[in-house]
Design a protein around this motif. Structure first.
Motif, PDB file in Angstrom:
ATOM      1  N   LEU A 167       0.722  -1.190   0.034  1.00  0.00           N
ATOM      2  CA  LEU A 167      -0.005  -0.174   0.039  1.00  0.00           C
ATOM      3  C   LEU A 167       0.789   0.866   0.134  1.00  0.00           C
ATOM      4  O   LEU A 167       1.670   1.377   0.484  1.00  0.00           O
ATOM      5  CB  LEU A 167      -0.627  -0.111   1.128  1.00  0.00           C
ATOM      6  CG  LEU A 167      -1.363   1.339   1.578  1.00  0.00           C
ATOM      7  CD1 LEU A 167      -2.716   1.469   0.287  1.00  0.00           C
ATOM      8  CD2 LEU A 167      -2.810   0.730   2.924  1.00  0.00           C
ATOM      9  N   ARG A 168       0.288   2.182  -1.314  1.00  0.00           N
ATOM     10  CA  ARG A 168       1.568   3.601  -1.252  1.00  0.00           C
ATOM     11  C   ARG A 168       0.709   4.926  -0.850  1.00  0.00           C
ATOM     12  O   ARG A 168      -0.826   4.271  -1.568  1.00  0.00           O
ATOM     13  CB  ARG A 168       1.800   3.702  -2.605  1.00  0.00           C
ATOM     14  CG  ARG A 168       3.001   2.521  -2.759  1.00  0.00           C
ATOM     15  CD  ARG A 168       3.514   2.261  -3.997  1.00  0.00           C
ATOM     16  NE  ARG A 168       3.804   1.159  -4.485  1.00  0.00           N
ATOM     17  CZ  ARG A 168       4.926   0.194  -4.244  1.00  0.00           C
ATOM     18  NH1 ARG A 168       5.961   1.178  -3.811  1.00  0.00           N
ATOM     19  NH2 ARG A 168       5.560  -0.987  -4.784  1.00  0.00           N
ATOM     20  N   GLY A 169       0.452   5.452  -0.442  1.00  0.00           N
ATOM     21  CA  GLY A 169       0.404   7.422  -0.385  1.00  0.00           C
ATOM     22  C   GLY A 169      -1.373   6.762  -0.502  1.00  0.00           C
ATOM     23  O   GLY A 169      -1.566   8.061  -0.597  1.00  0.00           O
ATOM     24  N   PRO A 170      -1.846   6.308   0.648  1.00  0.00           N
ATOM     25  CA  PRO A 170      -3.058   6.266   1.103  1.00  0.00           C
ATOM     26  C   PRO A 170      -3.585   7.803   1.683  1.00  0.00           C
ATOM     27  O   PRO A 170      -2.621   7.741   2.437  1.00  0.00           O
ATOM     28  CB  PRO A 170      -3.598   4.686   1.801  1.00  0.00           C
ATOM     29  CG  PRO A 170      -2.107   5.185   2.568  1.00  0.00           C
ATOM     30  CD  PRO A 170      -0.828   5.014   1.861  1.00  0.00           C
ATOM     31  N   THR A 171      -5.032   8.128   1.678  1.00  0.00           N
ATOM     32  CA  THR A 171      -5.313   8.796   2.564  1.00  0.00           C
ATOM     33  C   THR A 171      -5.465   8.664   3.048  1.00  0.00           C
ATOM     34  O   THR A 171      -5.195   9.511   4.687  1.00  0.00           O
ATOM     35  CB  THR A 171      -7.141  10.110   2.190  1.00  0.00           C
ATOM     36  OG1 THR A 171      -6.369  10.429   1.151  1.00  0.00           O
ATOM     37  CG2 THR A 171      -7.566  10.828   3.325  1.00  0.00           C
ATOM     38  N   ALA A 172      -6.269   7.150   3.854  1.00  0.00           N
ATOM     39  CA  ALA A 172      -6.457   7.182   5.067  1.00  0.00           C
ATOM     40  C   ALA A 172      -5.693   5.080   5.369  1.00  0.00           C
ATOM     41  O   ALA A 172      -6.434   4.612   4.617  1.00  0.00           O
ATOM     42  CB  ALA A 172      -7.981   7.212   5.742  1.00  0.00           C
TER      43      ALA A 172
END
Length: 333
Positions: A167-172
């Motif tokens: 997982l990269r760069g999620p908002t949450a």
């Protein structure tokens, strides 16, 4: 930003490849170290998507909530088992055996940035990049090393014996209790793939019909309806021949209900094909062209200055809700 169809497809990817298996968790980037430590070694027990958010449950009532936001992405590597409920409209997306080897007809590749029809079930040892509308990108194929090397800023890595998800760069990206998950979902508008469709229609209609907010903003409000993003907003409004600036309370009830029913249909097509197909009644050649090119797939989205497919008027682009809105000023009067 991924729209609802992509998040539901990602959830199905997790259901097929992670649920029921113990999962190793780490945070190579270092921004989710404590959360990853709590997940590490636990079995994934269920997964659900609601609108643009995914909730992955682990043992002991521990839930991982992920909202990809504008820049988030999941990268899958290893042996990926396709979800058999997802197929192309002609049933030719292909299938995998239990080791993840894909068998299919020639895929329809998308040069416009959305995924090919094979992106939900990758060949063995091929990395699949799920970003925006799930495109398969040019990430290098694995060279047999397992687990695969970490590339870039990986917030969270989930790993089974044969499958890896980065997982990269999620908002949450956060852990929640069951009560917190329920509270998060309670704030979201109805999702046709989660809620009872008839009840969702009533709830959506009631919300829209009492608000003075322009319908072009309401469709992007995740508390009003879940999963609709910039592409589906523009296309739904055009298909309804509805001026985006019309206050919700001024939209006739039958039109509001028609928007919901069209969203039910388009979301189903998006989950099935992996692409935001909004054109109707295409012959087989036109359908294949549309699957391969966004330019042939949409009525108004991303067509600024081009002639409307119906009336010939130049398509307009304007800012609405800090996002680009595309519409036909003649058809949507």
């Amino acid at each position: 930003m991924p729209e609802g169809h992509s998040v539901h497809r990602i959830a199905r990817q997790f259901d097929r490849n992670f649920v029921g298996r113990p999962v190793l968790a780490s945070s190579p980037q270092g921004r989710f170290v404590e959360g990853a430590a709590l997940l590490d070694g636990r079995e994934a027990v269920s997964v659900r998507a609601v609108g643009k958010q995914m909730f992955l449950a682990f043992e002991d009532d521990l839930w991982l909530r992920v909202h990809l936001g504008m820049y988030g992405a999941w990268d899958f590597a290893g042996e990926i088992i396709i979800d058999p409920t997802i197929a192309s409209s002609n049933g030719r997306i292909g299938h995998t055996n239990q080791r993840g080897t894909i068998v299919e007809d020639e895929p329809i590749l998308d040069s416009a940035g959305e995924n090919s029809l094979t992106s939900i079930g990758a060949p063995r040892r091929t990395r699949v990049h799920v970003r925006m509308s799930e495109q398969t990108t040019g990430l290098p194929e694995d060279d047999g090393e397992w687990p695969p090397p970490v590339v870039g800023q990986v917030r969270l890595r989930l790993l089974t014996e044969v499958t890896c998800a980065d997982l990269r760069g999620p908002t949450a990206c956060e852990l929640q209790s069951p009560d917190q998950v329920a509270a998060t979902i309670a704030k979201l508008g109805p999702d046709p793939l989660v809620d009872d469709i008839a009840e969702g229609e009533e709830r959506f209609t009631a919300l829209v019909r009492r608000k003075p907010t322009p319908i072009g903003l309401l469709l992007m409000d995740q508390t009003v309806v879940s999963g609709i993003g910039n592409v589906y907003r523009a296309e739904l409004l055009y298909r309804a021949r509805l001026d985006p600036h019309t206050p919700g309370r001024d939209v006739p009830e039958e039109v509001v209900r028609g928007l919901w029913r069209d969203w039910v249909r388009l979301l189903s097509i998006g989950v099935e094909t992996g692409q935001m197909m909004t054109m109707d009644d295409l012959d087989p050649d036109a359908w294949r062209a549309a699957m391969a090119s966004r330019d042939d797939r949409h009525w108004v989205y991303h067509r600024t200055g081009l002639p409307c497919r119906t009336c010939g008027t130049a398509i307009v682009m304007e800012e609405m809700g800090a996002r680009k809105l595309y519409w036909c000023p003649y058809c949507q009067r």
